[in-house]
Design a protein around this motif. Structure first.
Motif, PDB file in Angstrom:
ATOM      1  N   PHE A  83       0.830  -1.202   0.000  1.00 45.46           N
ATOM      2  CA  PHE A  83       0.000   0.000   0.000  1.00 45.46           C
ATOM      3  C   PHE A  83       0.864   1.251   0.000  1.00 45.46           C
ATOM      4  O   PHE A  83       0.565   2.239  -0.681  1.00 45.46           O
ATOM      5  CB  PHE A  83      -0.925   0.012   1.220  1.00 45.46           C
ATOM      6  CG  PHE A  83      -2.200  -0.750   1.007  1.00 45.46           C
ATOM      7  CD1 PHE A  83      -3.071  -0.398  -0.010  1.00 45.46           C
ATOM      8  CD2 PHE A  83      -2.526  -1.826   1.827  1.00 45.46           C
ATOM      9  CE1 PHE A  83      -4.263  -1.089  -0.201  1.00 45.46           C
ATOM     10  CE2 PHE A  83      -3.706  -2.515   1.636  1.00 45.46           C
ATOM     11  CZ  PHE A  83      -4.573  -2.155   0.618  1.00 45.46           C
ATOM     12  N   LEU A 106       1.861   2.391  -3.199  1.00 46.13           N
ATOM     13  CA  LEU A 106       0.814   2.990  -4.009  1.00 46.13           C
ATOM     14  C   LEU A 106       0.479   4.411  -3.599  1.00 46.13           C
ATOM     15  O   LEU A 106      -0.235   5.111  -4.319  1.00 46.13           O
ATOM     16  CB  LEU A 106      -0.475   2.148  -3.899  1.00 46.13           C
ATOM     17  CG  LEU A 106      -0.411   0.726  -4.473  1.00 46.13           C
ATOM     18  CD1 LEU A 106      -1.762   0.031  -4.234  1.00 46.13           C
ATOM     19  CD2 LEU A 106      -0.107   0.749  -5.960  1.00 46.13           C
ATOM     20  N   LEU A 107       0.962   4.845  -2.444  1.00 44.59           N
ATOM     21  CA  LEU A 107       0.595   6.168  -1.948  1.00 44.59           C
ATOM     22  C   LEU A 107       1.135   7.253  -2.865  1.00 44.59           C
ATOM     23  O   LEU A 107       2.332   7.297  -3.150  1.00 44.59           O
ATOM     24  CB  LEU A 107       1.150   6.369  -0.534  1.00 44.59           C
ATOM     25  CG  LEU A 107       0.570   5.442   0.541  1.00 44.59           C
ATOM     26  CD1 LEU A 107       1.231   5.721   1.876  1.00 44.59           C
ATOM     27  CD2 LEU A 107      -0.937   5.589   0.653  1.00 44.59           C
ATOM     28  N   PRO A 108       0.270   8.160  -3.311  1.00 44.06           N
ATOM     29  CA  PRO A 108       0.692   9.155  -4.299  1.00 44.06           C
ATOM     30  C   PRO A 108       1.527  10.280  -3.732  1.00 44.06           C
ATOM     31  O   PRO A 108       2.105  11.046  -4.474  1.00 44.06           O
ATOM     32  CB  PRO A 108      -0.656   9.701  -4.806  1.00 44.06           C
ATOM     33  CG  PRO A 108      -1.588   9.536  -3.646  1.00 44.06           C
ATOM     34  CD  PRO A 108      -1.159   8.250  -3.000  1.00 44.06           C
ATOM     35  N   SER A 153       3.974   9.874  -1.254  1.00 48.32           N
ATOM     36  CA  SER A 153       5.143   9.448  -0.505  1.00 48.32           C
ATOM     37  C   SER A 153       6.456   9.949  -1.095  1.00 48.32           C
ATOM     38  O   SER A 153       7.482   9.929  -0.433  1.00 48.32           O
ATOM     39  CB  SER A 153       5.166   7.912  -0.430  1.00 48.32           C
ATOM     40  OG  SER A 153       5.178   7.371  -1.724  1.00 48.32           O
ATOM     41  N   ARG A 192      -6.441  15.257   1.061  1.00 51.78           N
ATOM     42  CA  ARG A 192      -6.858  13.972   1.638  1.00 51.78           C
ATOM     43  C   ARG A 192      -6.298  13.876   3.055  1.00 51.78           C
ATOM     44  O   ARG A 192      -5.095  13.663   3.240  1.00 51.78           O
ATOM     45  CB  ARG A 192      -6.368  12.793   0.785  1.00 51.78           C
ATOM     46  CG  ARG A 192      -6.968  12.736  -0.620  1.00 51.78           C
ATOM     47  CD  ARG A 192      -6.490  11.500  -1.380  1.00 51.78           C
ATOM     48  NE  ARG A 192      -6.961  10.256  -0.756  1.00 51.78           N
ATOM     49  CZ  ARG A 192      -8.169   9.743  -0.966  1.00 51.78           C
ATOM     50  NH1 ARG A 192      -9.034  10.360  -1.757  1.00 51.78           N
ATOM     51  NH2 ARG A 192      -8.516   8.600  -0.392  1.00 51.78           N
ATOM     52  N   VAL A 201      -3.689   3.101   5.519  1.00 50.13           N
ATOM     53  CA  VAL A 201      -2.964   3.146   4.246  1.00 50.13           C
ATOM     54  C   VAL A 201      -3.891   2.932   3.062  1.00 50.13           C
ATOM     55  O   VAL A 201      -3.654   3.447   1.960  1.00 50.13           O
ATOM     56  CB  VAL A 201      -1.791   2.137   4.207  1.00 50.13           C
ATOM     57  CG1 VAL A 201      -0.728   2.507   5.210  1.00 50.13           C
ATOM     58  CG2 VAL A 201      -2.281   0.713   4.439  1.00 50.13           C
ATOM     59  N   HIS A 222      -5.130   6.210   1.543  1.00 50.40           N
ATOM     60  CA  HIS A 222      -4.166   7.069   0.866  1.00 50.40           C
ATOM     61  C   HIS A 222      -4.191   8.521   1.363  1.00 50.40           C
ATOM     62  O   HIS A 222      -4.237   9.456   0.542  1.00 50.40           O
ATOM     63  CB  HIS A 222      -4.391   7.062  -0.651  1.00 50.40           C
ATOM     64  CG  HIS A 222      -4.367   5.694  -1.259  1.00 50.40           C
ATOM     65  ND1 HIS A 222      -3.202   4.979  -1.449  1.00 50.40           N
ATOM     66  CD2 HIS A 222      -5.370   4.894  -1.698  1.00 50.40           C
ATOM     67  CE1 HIS A 222      -3.483   3.812  -1.997  1.00 50.40           C
ATOM     68  NE2 HIS A 222      -4.788   3.724  -2.146  1.00 50.40           N
ATOM     69  N   GLN A 243      -2.818  12.108   2.834  1.00 51.63           N
ATOM     70  CA  GLN A 243      -1.564  12.864   2.805  1.00 51.63           C
ATOM     71  C   GLN A 243      -1.166  13.300   4.212  1.00 51.63           C
ATOM     72  O   GLN A 243       0.020  13.468   4.496  1.00 51.63           O
ATOM     73  CB  GLN A 243      -1.743  14.093   1.916  1.00 51.63           C
ATOM     74  CG  GLN A 243      -2.025  13.773   0.457  1.00 51.63           C
ATOM     75  CD  GLN A 243      -2.690  14.945  -0.232  1.00 51.63           C
ATOM     76  OE1 GLN A 243      -3.805  15.312   0.098  1.00 51.63           O
ATOM     77  NE2 GLN A 243      -1.983  15.545  -1.183  1.00 51.63           N
TER      78      GLN A 243
END
Length: 350
Positions: A13, A16-18, A20, A43, A104, A107, A109
């Protein structure tokens, strides 16, 4: 084997976090921590009810993708009327713990936590590559920053500045700086109007007040609730002997013999207990039918909220000294605030 799979799942996960891989600005949270966050934050996960309430008033509800599980208990059953969206948001923890797998998957921020969230919890979230912002709504003594029941040298300054700093910080994180300044301005200008009307009351003539919570708990010094009473012209009977929030005895309440008892909107059953239990009948406030359930905007929490300063203190002062506020229509005042900051009408009682 299960732990290995769980760790692998979390790492998947994280990949996949946009957010990071980038962080374009730094903010300082209310524990004094430097935190890197993206330039645009849209987010967030909110694990503190005060911050949730502030995000709503900053018109930033759309940024919330997950919230604390007991938000109804903390904010009151009627809060979902103000923000129907909350009932459909994922819940994944509370003030002191979080479900990392659920976290997670959302997602986020940024995760907002309370100042006394366990360090282990903060570390776990950060290790997932997610920014953590701690909110205390207090300013001042660094040694008291992460305490639930602080001992503050200057409570007035700590909470006034702390609320302003907290609102500005939250507004900055979610890019709603103008809304933050509007909320601060409205809060403190209305509080000043209330204060001006109470200036002539001598200390010896201030009404003795007790804040009744479930299980004989109350607020003393070191909590915003005590300041709320002081700004309303009251003398908090628990201030001298109670530090923070704690349980007291019925014998102590009888000795204090308050003239007025206030009960928070989220604890209506306390009113019934006071009226039904024989021990309370000897208390002056009960004898003279001066036990009041506070409206939802008078959030007598240990932490300050804008509507508590602007509306709650005014409501309380009007109950204590009605002759000084005879021209004030609380229904109109509350409705004006709710239209401006909750974008809906106030339909509660006063």
């Amino acid at each position: 084997m299960r732990n290995i799979l769980r760790t692998a799942s979390l790492l998947f996960f994280i990949g996949l976090l946009p957010f990071s891989s980038y962080a374009d600005r730094q903010v300082t949270d209310q524990l004094g921590r430097q935190v890197s966050i993206p330039d645009r934050v849209n987010r967030v996960v909110v694990l503190q009810h005060q911050t949730l309430n502030l995000l709503v008033q900053l018109d930033a509800t759309k940024t919330m993708v997950g919230i604390l599980g007991n938000w109804k208990q903390q904010l009151g059953d009627g809060y979902q009327r103000l923000v129907p969206k909350l009932t459909s948001l994922p819940t994944l923890g509370d003030l002191t713990h979080v479900d990392l797998e659920k976290l997670v998957a959302l997602h986020p921020q940024v995760v907002f936590v309370t100042n006394y969230a366990p360090q282990e919890m903060i570390d776990q979230i950060q290790h997932l590559g997610i920014a953590v912002i701690a909110i205390s709504l207090r300013a001042g003594d660094e040694k008291q920053e992460n305490r639930l029941n602080p001992q503050l040298q200057d409570e007035e300054q700590a909470y006034n500045q702390g609320l302003k700093d907290g609102i500005r910080l939250i507004g900055t994180v979610v890019n709603h700086q103008k809304q933050a300044e509007d909320l601060i301005g409205a809060t403190f200008s209305q509080r000043q109007e209330t204060s001006d009307r109470l200036k002539s009351i001598p200390a010896a003539q201030k009404i003795r007040v007790y804040m009744a919570n479930p299980d004989l708990t109350t607020y003393g010094s070191g909590k915003y609730t005590g300041l709320m009473m002081a700004h309303a012209g009251a003398m908090n009977v628990a201030a001298a002997t109670v530090k923070g929030y704690k349980q007291v005895s019925m014998e102590q309440i009888l000795a204090w013999n308050p003239q007025v008892i206030f009960v928070q909107d989220r604890y209506p059953r306390v009113i019934d207990e006071i009226n039904q239990q024989p021990a309370w009948k000897a208390v002056d406030a009960v004898k003279h039918h001066r036990v009041y359930l506070m409206p939802e905007y008078a959030k007598a929490w240990g932490y300050p909220m804008p509507e508590a300063l602007a509306l709650g203190e005014l409501w309380m002062a009007k109950k204590l000294y009605p002759e000084k506020f005879s021209d004030i229509d609380m229904q109109k005042k509350a409705d004006s605030w709710y239209q401006r900051f909750y974008r809906t009408h106030y339909v509660g009682s006063n």
